[in-house]
Design an enzyme around this catalytic site. Structure first.
Site, PDB file in Angstrom:
ATOM      1  N   GLU A  47      -9.522   3.337  -0.095  1.00 21.40           N
ATOM      2  CA  GLU A  47      -9.253   2.183   0.762  1.00 21.40           C
ATOM      3  C   GLU A  47     -10.186   2.200   1.984  1.00 21.40           C
ATOM      4  OE1 GLU A  47      -5.246   0.372   2.931  1.00 21.40           O
ATOM      5  OE2 GLU A  47      -5.320   2.476   2.297  1.00 21.40           O
ATOM      6  N   LYS A 115      -5.181  -6.697   0.339  1.00 17.14           N
ATOM      7  CA  LYS A 115      -3.964  -5.883   0.323  1.00 17.14           C
ATOM      8  C   LYS A 115      -2.771  -6.785   0.635  1.00 17.14           C
ATOM      9  CE  LYS A 115      -2.291  -1.475   2.261  1.00 17.14           C
ATOM     10  NZ  LYS A 115      -2.655  -0.349   3.147  1.00 17.14           N
ATOM     11  N   CYS A 171      -3.222   0.773  -1.914  1.00 13.68           N
ATOM     12  CA  CYS A 171      -2.346   1.719  -1.214  1.00 13.68           C
ATOM     13  C   CYS A 171      -0.867   1.340  -1.225  1.00 13.68           C
ATOM     14  CB  CYS A 171      -2.841   1.922   0.208  1.00 13.68           C
ATOM     15  SG  CYS A 171      -2.199   3.453   0.958  1.00 13.68           S
TER      16      CYS A 171
END
Length: 641
Positions: A47, A115, A171
């Site tokens: 990330e 994200k 994540c």
């Protein structure tokens, strides 16, 4: 990159220079050179790997975002890798900043994924800098980035030629209750890639490992998780570079924690063909897919077939046999078999259990399990009535081992000479006893079963079957002979696993199953000799070696595993056999074994259709009441090209 349904994937948690995107991309290019040499199909970075995750308020600075753009342009310009590379970067979209994954092939950006869920508690403050992507993907399916029109949002990347697809989440998206990966997998993504920066806390790596493993199991998918390494550590946060590659609930490989290697790469082979087979046979997955159909963009990508594809780990020659946690695996399998038999004994109110003991592996395992069962339900072992039923081919070695086994276990033992009874039967049916043929052999097997069945009625008992799953696959049993019993305790256990179980009994249970050290030593010696005895039905008065007739059980179990567990074709299995057994067998012999297996598997289904009850032990079974429903008269057509 890809061969025969396998795709090589990798992760890299490289040395990062926080706030220096150009330096970070230069290190990434080194990893991409390795990916090219290793002929990967996909390489995943962590990330925000272009900028560094721990930039803090620097993420809001214009110069850093400009440097990120220049660094990605440099990556596109110098990328030496033909496969897919996924990097993490902060990207400004419509005046808001998003934490994004950028999917690249050669000098093209195939897609950008934001994200969806941002941590904003404890040590994480992403809400301070980023806007979550959950809402914007509903309004835009492409954006302009670096003067390119790029697919954006809910994306599944597909290669139709090789039937492979993947998708990306970032994540925390994995850690939330409703992960984007769930929706993406249910809409066709075979593999999920996760770019992450997960800090290291006491025992967090165990939780992370379980999370990835379980997610890959729930989604019936491959899951590639790549987290930032030690060079991201700063202030109060420490990162370990924990990367995990999992497939349908199995950890294929994971990185060493806290590695200081500049590239810190982890590589594994994901079996896409197996994933797709398991999805086809999983009713819950198919139903979930129906309930969660959604619009997602399909983005094409290319893959190169690698004719010199090599596996990162050697192919397992005995895939049914546990290789780790052997004691725990043995105990779990034993407890399943014992619990099944215990229930049958209690339910039928049987007072005795009858078993024919030949001195071979299968009857040995069945007798050992019977002893454990009787101890569990507080029945005396003398109520296990064991018989050595000697035929025309019974050897002194197996007969001695059978007698020693029964003596040390303290069961009731009777010896029956079968020959006179069989000769009388030959006379009844008009068979010449000098004609050694299938009738000569099967009459002995059926007479043994006939005797045991009638004795069981006489003694208020059950006949315990001894045959294993491999014999059922090959039909290597006499219909209504050793094929039949009142409970088939080994029917869910392949031959290679039978051998493993007997070996573990020898190593772990010899003392607990006997009353004194002398008997324990004799039992251990006997089990060792049984393990070393060639497999034989002993129905002829000449040497009769089963594996010289039908082939090695290790190979047949390998075929059985890949056919039932992975849905593999004959071509694919043959290719895998040539790799797994290249040092022991030539291709001609392997082909002969493969043809024997398939010919017998199809022709002998009628035996499996009339299979007695027995405990299901593995995820696959040949019982017509559980996993395998095949017409007895299905026609076999050779499909090997």
């Amino acid at each position: 990159m890809i061969k025969n349904g396998f795709i090589k994937v990798g992760t890299s948690s490289p040395r990062v220079s926080v706030g220096n995107p150009i330096a970070n991309v230069e290190v990434m290019l080194k990893a991409l050179e390795v990916a090219k040499q290793k002929q990967l199909g996909i390489l995943v970075f962590p990330e925000l790997s272009v900028s560094g995750y721990t930039c803090g308020d620097l993420l809001l600075q214009t110069y850093l975002l400009q440097d990120v753009n220049r660094a990605i342009e440099l990556l596109l310009e110098k990328n030496p890798f033909d496969g897919i590379v996924v990097v993490g970067a902060p990207i400004s979209i419509h005046r808001n900043l998003y934490n994004c994954a950028v999917v690249i092939q050669k000098n093209e950006i195939l897609g950008i994924i934001p994200k969806y869920y941002l941590p904003n508690d404890s040590e994480f403050y992403e809400g301070r800098w980023f806007t979550r992507g959950h809402e914007i993907v509903r309004h835009f399916d492409e954006i302009n980035y670096l003067n390119r029109t790029v697919p954006f949002g809910d994306l599944i990347f597909e290669n139709e030629l090789h039937n492979v697809s993947f998708a990306v989440e970032i994540c925390l998206d994995l850690w939330v209750a409703s992960s984007p990966s769930s929706r993406l997998a249910l809409n066709g993504a075979d593999i999920i890639l996760n770019l992450s920066t997960s800090n290291e806390l006491f025992q967090k790596s165990r939780y992370r490992r379980d999370l990835v493993r379980v997610q890959s199991s729930k989604l019936v998918s491959g899951y590639v998780y790549c987290s930032s390494g030690v060079y991201e550590s700063t202030t109060d946060g420490v990162f370990s570079g924990h990367s995990i590659i999992s497939q349908i609930g199995e950890i294929l490989t994971e990185s060493e924690l806290f590695s200081r290697d500049e590239l810190n790469m982890t590589i594994a082979d994901i079996d896409v063909s197996r994933i797709q087979f398991n999805r086809r046979r999983s009713t819950p997955f198919r139903q979930s897919g129906e309930d969660n159909m959604a619009y997602v963009q399909r983005v094409p990508f290319t893959l190169v077939v690698n004719d010199e594809y090599t596996f990162e780990k050697p192919l397992d020659e005995t895939p049914f046999v546990p290789k780790v946690e052997e004691k725990e695996s043995f105990e779990e399998i034993m407890n399943i078999q014992v619990a099944g038999l215990a229930k049958r004994m209690i339910h039928t109110k049987a007072q005795t259990l009858l078993i024919g003991v030949s001195g071979g592996l299968d009857s040995t395992l069945a007798l050992l399990l019977a002893a454990k069962t009787f101890d569990l339900i507080n029945l005396p072992r003398k109520n296990i009535i064991a018989y050595t039923i000697r035929g025309f081919g019974t050897s002194n070695r197996t007969n001695t081992n059978a007698n020693n086994l029964m003596k040390t276990l303290g069961v009731t033992h009777h010896d029956i000479d079968l020959r006179e009874s069989v000769l009388s039967h030959f006379k009844t049916i008009g068979h010449d006893p000098n004609q050694v043929d299938i009738t000569y052999e099967n009459a002995q097997a059926r007479e043994r079963t006939n005797i045991l069945m009638n004795l069981a009625n006489k003694m208020n008992g059950l006949v315990l079957g001894t045959g294993n799953m491999s014999e059922l696959a090959l039909g290597w049993c006499t219909y209504n002979g050793d094929h039949m019993s009142m409970y088939a305790i080994n029917a869910g256990v392949p031959k290679t696993l039978v051998k493993f179980m007997v070996k573990q009994f020898m190593l772990l249970e010899s003392a607990t199953l006997t009353n004194n050290a002398e008997d324990a030593e004799l039992l251990q010696y006997t089990l060792a000799d049984i393990l070393d005895t060639p497999i034989s039905p002993e129905l002829l008065n000449t040497e009769q070696n089963t594996e010289e007739i039908i082939g090695k059980y290790e190979i047949h179990d390998f075929i059985l595993y890949h056919m039932l567990n992975n849905g593999d074709t004959e071509d694919r299995i043959f290719d895998l056999m040539k790799i797994a057994f290249k040092d022991d067998f030539d291709e001609e012999k392997l082909l002969e074994y493969l043809q024997i297996f398939y010919r017998r598997f199809y022709s002998q289904q009628f035996k499996r259709s009339a299979l007695p009850d027995g405990p299901k032990v593995l995820d696959i079974s040949l019982s017509p009441r559980t996993d395998w429903r095949m017409p007895s008269d299905a026609e076999y057509r050779r499909r090997l090209s």
